[in-house]
Design a protein around this motif. Structure first.
Motif, PDB file in Angstrom:
ATOM      1  N   GLY A 165       0.815  -1.210   0.000  1.00  0.00           N
ATOM      2  CA  GLY A 165       0.000   0.000   0.000  1.00  0.00           C
ATOM      3  C   GLY A 165       0.844   1.253   0.000  1.00  0.00           C
ATOM      4  O   GLY A 165       0.930   1.979  -0.976  1.00  0.00           O
ATOM      5  N   LYS A 166       1.525   1.496   1.100  1.00  0.00           N
ATOM      6  CA  LYS A 166       2.384   2.661   1.253  1.00  0.00           C
ATOM      7  C   LYS A 166       3.766   2.165   1.638  1.00  0.00           C
ATOM      8  O   LYS A 166       3.907   1.278   2.475  1.00  0.00           O
ATOM      9  CB  LYS A 166       1.829   3.587   2.339  1.00  0.00           C
ATOM     10  N   GLY A 167       4.783   2.727   1.044  1.00  0.00           N
ATOM     11  CA  GLY A 167       6.127   2.212   1.222  1.00  0.00           C
ATOM     12  C   GLY A 167       6.669   2.351   2.625  1.00  0.00           C
ATOM     13  O   GLY A 167       6.155   3.085   3.462  1.00  0.00           O
ATOM     14  N   GLY A 168       7.732   1.609   2.853  1.00  0.00           N
ATOM     15  CA  GLY A 168       8.429   1.680   4.125  1.00  0.00           C
ATOM     16  C   GLY A 168       8.205   0.434   4.965  1.00  0.00           C
ATOM     17  O   GLY A 168       7.305  -0.360   4.711  1.00  0.00           O
ATOM     18  N   GLU A 169       9.055   0.302   5.966  1.00  0.00           N
ATOM     19  CA  GLU A 169       8.981  -0.833   6.882  1.00  0.00           C
ATOM     20  C   GLU A 169       9.036  -0.313   8.299  1.00  0.00           C
ATOM     21  O   GLU A 169       9.770   0.630   8.601  1.00  0.00           O
ATOM     22  CB  GLU A 169      10.136  -1.806   6.614  1.00  0.00           C
ATOM     23  N   ILE A 262       2.768   6.591   6.703  1.00  0.00           N
ATOM     24  CA  ILE A 262       3.275   5.482   7.513  1.00  0.00           C
ATOM     25  C   ILE A 262       3.047   4.214   6.696  1.00  0.00           C
ATOM     26  O   ILE A 262       2.190   4.187   5.813  1.00  0.00           O
ATOM     27  CB  ILE A 262       2.575   5.387   8.886  1.00  0.00           C
ATOM     28  N   PRO A 263       3.809   3.158   6.954  1.00  0.00           N
ATOM     29  CA  PRO A 263       3.615   1.919   6.193  1.00  0.00           C
ATOM     30  C   PRO A 263       2.168   1.431   6.258  1.00  0.00           C
ATOM     31  O   PRO A 263       1.538   1.438   7.325  1.00  0.00           O
ATOM     32  CB  PRO A 263       4.573   0.939   6.872  1.00  0.00           C
ATOM     33  N   LEU A 264       1.669   0.998   5.102  1.00  0.00           N
ATOM     34  CA  LEU A 264       0.276   0.589   4.962  1.00  0.00           C
ATOM     35  C   LEU A 264       0.217  -0.634   4.061  1.00  0.00           C
ATOM     36  O   LEU A 264       0.851  -0.660   3.003  1.00  0.00           O
ATOM     37  CB  LEU A 264      -0.533   1.744   4.349  1.00  0.00           C
ATOM     38  N   VAL A 265      -0.522  -1.649   4.490  1.00  0.00           N
ATOM     39  CA  VAL A 265      -0.695  -2.869   3.698  1.00  0.00           C
ATOM     40  C   VAL A 265      -2.183  -3.169   3.583  1.00  0.00           C
ATOM     41  O   VAL A 265      -2.932  -3.036   4.556  1.00  0.00           O
ATOM     42  CB  VAL A 265       0.053  -4.063   4.337  1.00  0.00           C
ATOM     43  N   TYR A 266      -2.620  -3.561   2.392  1.00  0.00           N
ATOM     44  CA  TYR A 266      -4.018  -3.896   2.123  1.00  0.00           C
ATOM     45  C   TYR A 266      -4.221  -5.414   2.024  1.00  0.00           C
ATOM     46  O   TYR A 266      -3.288  -6.170   1.755  1.00  0.00           O
ATOM     47  CB  TYR A 266      -4.460  -3.297   0.778  1.00  0.00           C
TER      48      TYR A 266
END
Length: 297
Positions: A165-169, A262-266
């Motif tokens: 979704g949104k980059g980063g860890e 902020i990091p985001l995962v779907y």
């Protein structure tokens, strides 16, 4: 260093688990019997709370009776885990003036309305498990059932794959919730600390504008300024009302969450109406917005 919540003692075949109905009333016994059979096939003893068949409006009995079952299960030294029979509504009603005896640690297992119990236990730094209730367990695929029992018995759990979704860890304490239930716990004694948390959210049967309204309230309350990442599960039966102009639920989630940086995962495999993979509450996880992976330390 991030400190996880206290883990209850791991389960082993032969242990007693107690099934209670802290929220809505039982709809059918067929799904309940199938869920009990799965636990028994794994070697566990299953005992039902004495009020599990009660009905009081939309609740599984009066508050005092449902609270009595929860108290009995929590205080029983033989009982190693408490499984919710189903969700619905009513769990938070049991928690007015409730305090956990923190000299005892045992698993509480459930999701949806059971968010209230999981979050309440989190306020005293005791871990629990966001996972299928007893009446939904038999509808899970074998890998998800095995994964749940593997965690309860070994403390180890495999990563989950969603969509980037949104980059980063980022790494933080995992706090899963049903979005609708969670919003009604904000700024109450049942809300755990969000500082450094990774929130995992799912929901069911809410129109997109209602999800927008709830996420907007979380934003206005400053909740998302405290957390480190967002892991999204399934938002099932959240289609617009027929014939109305509306964003889709996917468009609402993007609009309200992707600008938080902020990091985001779907689309992680948890929630209603499909695979509901177990999520340990209060344990350290890493969320990677580039790969869509949620993994455990």
């Amino acid at each position: 260093m991030i400190k996880p919540y206290q883990l209850p003692p791991l389960l082993k075949p032969g242990d007693l688990v107690m099934a209670i109905a802290p929220s809505g009333s039982l709809k059918t016994t067929d799904a309940l019997e199938k869920g009990i059979a799965i636990w028994q096939e794994r070697g566990y003893r299953v005992e039902l709370g004495k009020n599990y068949q009660s009905c009081y409006g939309y609740l599984a009995g009066r508050d005092r009776n449902r609270r009595e079952d929860m108290t009995t299960a929590w205080q029983n030294p033989e009982c190693k885990a408490i499984i919710a029979i189903r969700g619905g509504y009513g769990g938070a009603r049991l928690l007015e003036d409730w305090s956990w005896s923190t000299n005892k640690r045992k698993w509480i297992i459930g999701f949806s309305d059971i968010t209230s119990l999981l979050w309440s236990l989190a306020t005293v730094n005791i871990s629990s498990l966001h996972a299928p209730v007893l009446t939904t367990l038999a509808s899970e695929p074998p890998w998800a059932i095995d994964r749940m029992f593997d965690y309860l018995e070994t403390g180890k759990i495999k990563p989950l794959q969603g969509k980037p979704g949104k980059g980063g860890e980022t790494t933080g304490i995992l706090l899963p919730a049903n979005l609708t239930v969670g919003i009604h716990l904000l700024n109450t004694p049942l809300q755990p600390s969000f500082k450094g948390a990774i929130i995992a959210l799912e929901d069911v049967t809410e129109y997109p504008y209602r999800i927008d309204r709830m996420l907007t309230q979380w934003r206005m309350m400053g909740v998302f300024k405290e957390i480190k990442g967002i892991a999204l599960g399934r938002f099932s039966r959240c289609e617009p009302y027929p014939g109305t102009k509306s964003w889709t639920i996917a468009e609402v989630l993007r609009d309200r969450l992707e600008d938080l940086n902020i990091p985001l995962v779907y689309d992680l495999p948890f929630g209603h109406d499909g695979v509901n993979a177990a999520l340990p509450v209060g344990q350290v996880v890493t969320l990677n917005g580039n790969t869509g992976i949620l993994s455990w330390e």
